[in-house]
Design a protein around this motif. Structure first.
Motif, PDB file in Angstrom:
ATOM      1  N   CYS A   1      13.977   8.577  -1.503  1.00  0.00           N
ATOM      2  CA  CYS A   1      13.055   9.610  -1.019  1.00  0.00           C
ATOM      3  C   CYS A   1      11.606   9.183  -1.251  1.00  0.00           C
ATOM      4  O   CYS A   1      10.752   9.310  -0.362  1.00  0.00           O
ATOM      5  CB  CYS A   1      13.325  10.939  -1.723  1.00  0.00           C
ATOM      6  SG  CYS A   1      14.920  11.651  -1.309  1.00  0.00           S
ATOM      7  N   VAL A   2      11.321   8.660  -2.452  1.00  0.00           N
ATOM      8  CA  VAL A   2       9.953   8.264  -2.796  1.00  0.00           C
ATOM      9  C   VAL A   2       9.479   7.148  -1.860  1.00  0.00           C
ATOM     10  O   VAL A   2       8.375   7.202  -1.298  1.00  0.00           O
ATOM     11  CB  VAL A   2       9.894   7.794  -4.280  1.00  0.00           C
ATOM     12  CG1 VAL A   2       8.568   7.126  -4.604  1.00  0.00           C
ATOM     13  CG2 VAL A   2      10.155   8.971  -5.224  1.00  0.00           C
ATOM     14  N   GLU A   3      10.317   6.141  -1.650  1.00  0.00           N
ATOM     15  CA  GLU A   3       9.923   4.994  -0.820  1.00  0.00           C
ATOM     16  C   GLU A   3       9.751   5.410   0.653  1.00  0.00           C
ATOM     17  O   GLU A   3       8.782   5.024   1.308  1.00  0.00           O
ATOM     18  CB  GLU A   3      10.982   3.878  -0.942  1.00  0.00           C
ATOM     19  CG  GLU A   3      10.698   2.628  -0.132  1.00  0.00           C
ATOM     20  CD  GLU A   3       9.418   1.901  -0.579  1.00  0.00           C
ATOM     21  OE1 GLU A   3       9.101   1.945  -1.775  1.00  0.00           O
ATOM     22  OE2 GLU A   3       8.739   1.304   0.303  1.00  0.00           O
ATOM     23  N   LEU A   4      10.685   6.205   1.151  1.00  0.00           N
ATOM     24  CA  LEU A   4      10.604   6.624   2.562  1.00  0.00           C
ATOM     25  C   LEU A   4       9.383   7.520   2.780  1.00  0.00           C
ATOM     26  O   LEU A   4       8.735   7.460   3.828  1.00  0.00           O
ATOM     27  CB  LEU A   4      11.902   7.334   2.974  1.00  0.00           C
ATOM     28  CG  LEU A   4      13.119   6.396   3.091  1.00  0.00           C
ATOM     29  CD1 LEU A   4      14.427   7.187   3.060  1.00  0.00           C
ATOM     30  CD2 LEU A   4      13.041   5.558   4.367  1.00  0.00           C
TER      31      LEU A   4
ATOM     32  N   LEU B   1      11.452  16.674  -7.966  1.00  0.00           N
ATOM     33  CA  LEU B   1      11.041  15.639  -7.007  1.00  0.00           C
ATOM     34  C   LEU B   1      10.172  16.242  -5.893  1.00  0.00           C
ATOM     35  O   LEU B   1       9.168  15.638  -5.485  1.00  0.00           O
ATOM     36  CB  LEU B   1      12.281  14.943  -6.408  1.00  0.00           C
ATOM     37  CG  LEU B   1      11.992  13.907  -5.333  1.00  0.00           C
ATOM     38  CD1 LEU B   1      11.055  12.802  -5.834  1.00  0.00           C
ATOM     39  CD2 LEU B   1      13.302  13.277  -4.821  1.00  0.00           C
ATOM     40  N   LEU B   2      10.549  17.429  -5.449  1.00  0.00           N
ATOM     41  CA  LEU B   2       9.735  18.106  -4.425  1.00  0.00           C
ATOM     42  C   LEU B   2       8.302  18.258  -4.930  1.00  0.00           C
ATOM     43  O   LEU B   2       7.330  17.926  -4.231  1.00  0.00           O
ATOM     44  CB  LEU B   2      10.355  19.482  -4.132  1.00  0.00           C
ATOM     45  CG  LEU B   2       9.601  20.372  -3.149  1.00  0.00           C
ATOM     46  CD1 LEU B   2       9.583  19.754  -1.750  1.00  0.00           C
ATOM     47  CD2 LEU B   2      10.232  21.763  -3.082  1.00  0.00           C
TER      48      LEU B   2
ATOM     49  N   ALA C   1      16.551  -1.406  -4.429  1.00  0.00           N
ATOM     50  CA  ALA C   1      17.509  -0.770  -3.504  1.00  0.00           C
ATOM     51  C   ALA C   1      16.757  -0.016  -2.408  1.00  0.00           C
ATOM     52  O   ALA C   1      17.138  -0.067  -1.228  1.00  0.00           O
ATOM     53  CB  ALA C   1      18.415   0.182  -4.277  1.00  0.00           C
ATOM     54  N   ALA C   2      15.669   0.660  -2.789  1.00  0.00           N
ATOM     55  CA  ALA C   2      14.937   1.477  -1.810  1.00  0.00           C
ATOM     56  C   ALA C   2      14.257   0.602  -0.759  1.00  0.00           C
ATOM     57  O   ALA C   2      14.227   0.938   0.436  1.00  0.00           O
ATOM     58  CB  ALA C   2      13.907   2.347  -2.529  1.00  0.00           C
ATOM     59  N   LYS C   3      13.710  -0.544  -1.192  1.00  0.00           N
ATOM     60  CA  LYS C   3      13.070  -1.448  -0.222  1.00  0.00           C
ATOM     61  C   LYS C   3      14.127  -2.022   0.724  1.00  0.00           C
ATOM     62  O   LYS C   3      13.898  -2.169   1.928  1.00  0.00           O
ATOM     63  CB  LYS C   3      12.316  -2.560  -0.952  1.00  0.00           C
ATOM     64  CG  LYS C   3      11.097  -2.014  -1.683  1.00  0.00           C
ATOM     65  CD  LYS C   3      10.018  -3.050  -1.851  1.00  0.00           C
ATOM     66  CE  LYS C   3       8.700  -2.554  -2.384  1.00  0.00           C
ATOM     67  NZ  LYS C   3       8.458  -1.205  -2.739  1.00  0.00           N
ATOM     68  N   ALA C   4      15.313  -2.327   0.152  1.00  0.00           N
ATOM     69  CA  ALA C   4      16.406  -2.843   0.987  1.00  0.00           C
ATOM     70  C   ALA C   4      16.839  -1.787   2.006  1.00  0.00           C
ATOM     71  O   ALA C   4      17.136  -2.110   3.171  1.00  0.00           O
ATOM     72  CB  ALA C   4      17.588  -3.241   0.103  1.00  0.00           C
ATOM     73  N   LEU C   5      16.853  -0.531   1.582  1.00  0.00           N
ATOM     74  CA  LEU C   5      17.250   0.543   2.508  1.00  0.00           C
ATOM     75  C   LEU C   5      16.326   0.581   3.726  1.00  0.00           C
ATOM     76  O   LEU C   5      16.776   0.683   4.871  1.00  0.00           O
ATOM     77  CB  LEU C   5      17.227   1.902   1.782  1.00  0.00           C
ATOM     78  CG  LEU C   5      17.472   3.115   2.678  1.00  0.00           C
ATOM     79  CD1 LEU C   5      18.909   3.130   3.212  1.00  0.00           C
ATOM     80  CD2 LEU C   5      17.185   4.424   1.943  1.00  0.00           C
ATOM     81  N   VAL C   6      15.011   0.466   3.460  1.00  0.00           N
ATOM     82  CA  VAL C   6      14.043   0.503   4.576  1.00  0.00           C
ATOM     83  C   VAL C   6      14.308  -0.664   5.530  1.00  0.00           C
ATOM     84  O   VAL C   6      14.326  -0.495   6.761  1.00  0.00           O
ATOM     85  CB  VAL C   6      12.595   0.470   4.034  1.00  0.00           C
ATOM     86  CG1 VAL C   6      11.591   0.338   5.175  1.00  0.00           C
ATOM     87  CG2 VAL C   6      12.303   1.728   3.215  1.00  0.00           C
TER      88      VAL C   6
END
Ligand SMILES: NC(=O)c1ccc[n+]([C@@H]2O[C@H](COP(=O)([O-])OP(=O)(O)OC[C@H]3O[C@@H](n4cnc5c(N)ncnc54)[C@H](O)[C@@H]3O)[C@@H](O)[C@H]2O)c1
Length: 255
Positions: A22-25, A45-46, A223-228
């Protein structure tokens, strides 16, 4: 794919890898719909994303249990009405505990099926929707089975198989919904915790140690960068292994 303005619904988005997705996106300019059973972590988080410039029309939290179809459906509806649509669904909510094997199947497999069916219903071009992308979160156990966690491993293999089927052109040509899988290696938390609490038998502990002996824990930021990258580039139907400090590599489960 330009991520700016895309609406992303993330299940299990309140903590663990999901939080970092969520943070990365959000950093990439996406609107975020955090969906989770953990209300405290979801609200926190919100609040955090609001501090980083989010607004009521760019970030929301939906209390949502993926084992409950109605609640999951309401999360889609709330996202569409408050954020203006859904472009990307990340089916990430998960339980890794073979002692709770019925719940594990209901969250990891049935939850992903519910997420896919709802994505087809709200995004499918054949149902009047705009099309989109679903990312199913599998596990590195698709490539290297966790012998000590047979049920968890089975749920993740099923997720990869479903990704392969629903990601096939025969479905995508109908729905306009691309389906891919990302298969992360275990997190530091998974490797550090008391393994016996999630194994069906204390006799499996040595097997767990063997399963993870060569594993480098995967950091959520990686993981988050890989998701993007996977959202941007992965062809529909493909499954991607994500390990720390490495670029995603395709898992060829089926020939
Ligand atoms: N933890 C690991 O070592 C590991 C290894 C391989 C793959 N994975 C996969 O990566 C993904 C994220 O793992 P993680 O380590 O961040 O998990 P985690 O346990 O830290 O977080 C899971 C999130 O899902 C939420 N959740 C659980 N049940 C839910 C339900 N019924 N409805 C909605 N939300 C629910 C939790 O509240 C939590 O926020 C999962 O799909 C997991 O299977 C994790």
């Amino acid at each position: 794919m330009d991520m700016k303005g895309k609406v992303v619904l993330v299940t299990g988005g309140a903590s663990g890898h999901g939080r970092q997705y969520c943070v990365e996106l959000f950093k990439q300019g996406c609107k975020i719909s955090i969906c989770d059973i953990n209300t405290d972590a979801g609200e926190e988080l919100l609040h955090e994303l609001m501090k980083q410039g989010g607004t009521a029309s760019s970030v929301i939290f939906n209390p949502c249990d993926v084992t409950d179809y109605m609640q999951f459906e309401e999360a889609f509806q709330a996202t569409i009405s408050k954020l203006g649509g859904v472009d990307i669904v990340v089916n990430n909510a998960s339980v890794m505990n073979d002692r709770l094997w019925e719940l594990e199947v209901d969250v990891n497999l049935n939850g992903v099926i519910r997420g896919l069916l709802l994505a087809f219903r709200f995004l499918g071009r054949d149902r009047g929707g705009p099309g989109g992308i679903v990312v199913n979160i599998g596990s590195s156990s698709c490539q290297n089975p966790l012998i000590s966690l047979p049920v968890f491993t089975a749920t993740k293999h099923a997720v990869a198989a479903m990704t392969r089927c629903y990601g096939d052109a025969s479905h995508v040509n109908l729905t306009g919904v691309k389906v891919v899988a990302m298969c992360p290696a275990p997190t530091p938390a998974a490797l550090q915790g008391d393994a016996r609490k999630r194994l069906l038998s204390g006799e499996y502990e040595q097997t767990w140690q063997r399963d993870v002996s060569k594993t480098t824990p995967l950091k959520s930021e990686h993981a988050a960068k890989a998701l993007v990258e996977i959202i941007r580039k992965a062809p529909s139907g493909s499954c991607w292994l994500v390990e720390n400090s490495k670029a995603p590599s395709e898992i060829k489960m089926f020939s």
